[in-house]
Write an enzyme that holds these catalytic residues in place. Structure first.
Site, short mmCIF file in Angstrom:
data_model
loop_
_atom_site.label_atom_id
_atom_site.label_comp_id
_atom_site.label_asym_id
_atom_site.label_seq_id
_atom_site.Cartn_x
_atom_site.Cartn_y
_atom_site.Cartn_z
N CYS A 129 -50.44 0.48 -12.91
CA CYS A 129 -51.42 1.56 -12.31
C CYS A 129 -53.08 1.26 -11.97
CB CYS A 129 -51.05 2.88 -12.39
SG CYS A 129 -50.96 3.64 -13.68
N HIS A 245 -57.16 7.22 -10.69
CA HIS A 245 -57.55 6.53 -11.14
C HIS A 245 -58.84 5.69 -10.34
CE1 HIS A 245 -54.23 6.42 -13.98
NE2 HIS A 245 -53.69 5.12 -13.94
N1 LIG Z 1 -47.13 7.96 -14.02
C1 LIG Z 1 -47.79 6.54 -13.81
O1 LIG Z 1 -48.79 6.23 -13.06
C2 LIG Z 1 -47.01 5.36 -13.76
C3 LIG Z 1 -48.03 3.90 -13.13
C4 LIG Z 1 -47.49 2.08 -12.91
C5 LIG Z 1 -45.89 2.26 -13.82
N2 LIG Z 1 -45.65 3.50 -14.13
C6 LIG Z 1 -44.03 3.00 -15.09
O2 LIG Z 1 -43.20 4.32 -14.35
C7 LIG Z 1 -42.37 4.40 -15.65
C8 LIG Z 1 -42.26 6.25 -15.15
O3 LIG Z 1 -43.47 6.09 -15.60
P1 LIG Z 1 -44.06 8.18 -15.13
O4 LIG Z 1 -44.88 8.46 -15.32
O5 LIG Z 1 -43.00 8.70 -14.30
O6 LIG Z 1 -42.89 9.13 -16.07
P2 LIG Z 1 -42.27 10.70 -16.21
O7 LIG Z 1 -43.07 11.40 -15.95
O8 LIG Z 1 -42.41 10.55 -18.32
O9 LIG Z 1 -41.00 10.13 -16.27
C9 LIG Z 1 -39.78 9.71 -17.04
C10 LIG Z 1 -38.32 9.80 -16.42
O10 LIG Z 1 -38.04 8.52 -16.99
C11 LIG Z 1 -36.44 8.96 -17.61
N3 LIG Z 1 -36.01 8.51 -19.06
C12 LIG Z 1 -36.63 8.19 -20.09
N4 LIG Z 1 -35.55 7.89 -20.84
C13 LIG Z 1 -35.29 7.91 -19.89
C14 LIG Z 1 -33.42 6.35 -20.73
N5 LIG Z 1 -33.36 6.27 -21.62
N6 LIG Z 1 -32.52 6.38 -19.66
C15 LIG Z 1 -32.86 6.79 -18.30
N7 LIG Z 1 -33.83 7.40 -17.33
C16 LIG Z 1 -34.76 8.25 -18.80
C17 LIG Z 1 -36.85 10.72 -17.95
O11 LIG Z 1 -35.91 11.62 -17.55
P3 LIG Z 1 -35.99 13.07 -18.12
O12 LIG Z 1 -36.88 13.52 -17.56
O13 LIG Z 1 -34.49 13.12 -18.20
O14 LIG Z 1 -36.71 13.06 -19.62
C18 LIG Z 1 -37.73 10.74 -16.66
O15 LIG Z 1 -37.04 10.58 -15.18
C19 LIG Z 1 -42.79 4.12 -16.69
O16 LIG Z 1 -42.39 2.45 -16.88
C20 LIG Z 1 -44.62 3.63 -16.52
O17 LIG Z 1 -44.84 2.92 -17.10
C21 LIG Z 1 -46.41 4.73 -14.30
#
Ligand SMILES: NC(=O)c1ccc[n+]([C@@H]2O[C@H](COP(=O)([O-])OP(=O)(O)OC[C@H]3O[C@@H](n4cnc5c(N)ncnc54)[C@H](OP(=O)(O)O)[C@@H]3O)[C@@H](O)[C@H]2O)c1
Length: 338
Positions: A129, A245
């Site tokens: 991001c 960001h």
């Molecule tokens: N945040 C950003 O700005 C951003 C930008 C670009 C890319 N990303 C990428 O996008 C992804 C998600 O980021 P996020 O910020 O949304 O993270 P987050 O808020 O921590 O959410 C993570 C999600 O993944 C689920 N999860 C965790 N372990 C899992 C498993 N073993 N099996 C299935 N689901 C699982 C969680 O479920 P529970 O609710 O059950 O814990 C939750 O739904 C990451 O790979 C991150 O690197 C994020």
């Protein structure tokens, strides 16, 4: 558009997952069946088109029923399922960092390099991001004047580290408002308190002292622009902003330019809103839930010939993640690949 696509979202209960669901709804993506997945650690339902859906733990069999899967969970989950499902014919759009540098997987921002999407590549990665803002905003200038060197300081919102990071900032602020000081929480996502603070660390460091995030910015931007020799150095800083960001950029080009010519290119760069009035620069708060990337404060650096400076802002949860993934999916539909 006919509602023909069975969509699965792995990580539907997360920060990116929540925005992804909203965007699929808002942009009327042609969803027929919808299946959300989460870690299964605790029962959680998400709402899609006014209906509650209980999230399930992912399995290959359950995921294979989908035509299109958005992976917005963790590197491990993407590693476990994405390549196998793509090989089985399911389109997979992955927001984790697991496959971004894999030579067999296209890394895509549609307005920058949609031509990388080919029918044979059923697994497509979306970039980190942080660099998305620079990749979109500077793409037109890179094509016309060839950027040779890029120096970037990033000011990264807490939501970039997921929902537990948001909770840390909220808990610290609440404590501050009640007790007048920022606490050292025992359970925290970041190495330091983030309320009223900032620190030059996003992820761990390699043996040269470069952070994981700084390495991602360099490697992913080179891949996105197909410019392996591009020189990039960056300092990634976490700031107490909830969402959005910001990047302060110094870019040196091979070819000479005038500021008027740079302005003209920026005004026409796809996916970019350019502010030429120096007082109308973008801010993260104003960028929340807006599409695309914003830039302003263009000026000559004054320290080196052919070097200019630019301020760039984008919503990390929108163009930095969920929106970019939905735009990739829309490209697949528009080009009848899906
Ligand atoms: N945040 C950003 O700005 C951003 C930008 C670009 C890319 N990303 C990428 O996008 C992804 C998600 O980021 P996020 O910020 O949304 O993270 P987050 O808020 O921590 O959410 C993570 C999600 O993944 C689920 N999860 C965790 N372990 C899992 C498993 N073993 N099996 C299935 N689901 C699982 C969680 O479920 P529970 O609710 O059950 O814990 C939750 O739904 C990451 O790979 C991150 O690197 C994020």
């Amino acid at each position: 558009m006919p509602e023909k696509i069975n969509v699965a979202v792995v990580g539907a209960s997360g920060m990116v997952g929540g925005e992804l669901l909203n965007l699929l709804e808002k942009r009327r993506f042609p969803v027929r069946g919808f299946i959300p997945f989460n870690s299964g650690r605790k029962p959680e339902a998400v709402t899609f088109r006014g209906k509650k859906h209980l999230c399930r733990k992912p399995s290959f069999a359950a995921l294979k029923k989908a035509d299109l899967i958005f992976f917005v969970s963790t590197d491990d989950v993407s590693e476990r399922f994405a390549k196998k499902l793509a090989a089985a014919g399911v389109w997979c759009i992955d927001d984790s960092s697991r496959f971004r540098l894999d030579r067999t997987v296209p890394l895509v921002i549609p307005e920058v390099n949609a031509s990388e999407i080919k029918p044979g590549h059923r697994l497509i990665a979306g970039p980190n991001c942080t660099l998305t803002g620079a990749a979109v905003a500077l793409c037109g200038i890179h094509k016309r004047f060839r950027i040779e060197e890029l120096r970037v300081s990033t000011y990264q919102a807490v939501s970039g580290a997921g929902k537990s990071a948001m909770r840390q900032l909220e808990a610290e602020l609440e404590h501050y408002l009640k007790r007048g000081r920022v606490p050292e929480l025992k359970k925290r996502k970041f190495p330091h308190p983030i309320a009223f603070n900032l620190f030059p660390q996003v992820g761990g460091f390699d043996r040269n002292g470069v952070s994981i995030e700084e390495n991602k910015v360099r490697a992913e931007l080179r891949k996105l622009w197909s410019s392996p020799k591009l020189k990039i150095s960056s300092t990634a800083v976490r700031v107490p902003v909830l969402r959005g960001h910001s990047l302060s950029v110094w870019a040196k080009t091979r070819r000479p330019w005038t500021l008027a010519a740079l302005r003209a290119v920026l005004a026409k760069t796809p996916g970019l809103e350019f502010f030429s009035d120096p007082y109308k620069y973008p801010t993260p708060l104003a960028a929340v839930k807006t599409s695309g990337v914003k830039a302003g404060r263009l000026r000559a650096s004054g320290t080196s010939p052919r070097e200019f400076q630019l301020w760039i802002v984008s919503d990390n949860l929108y163009k930095g993640a969920a929106l970019n993934s939905v735009e990739i999916a829309e490209y697949l539909v528009k080009n009848e690949l899906l």
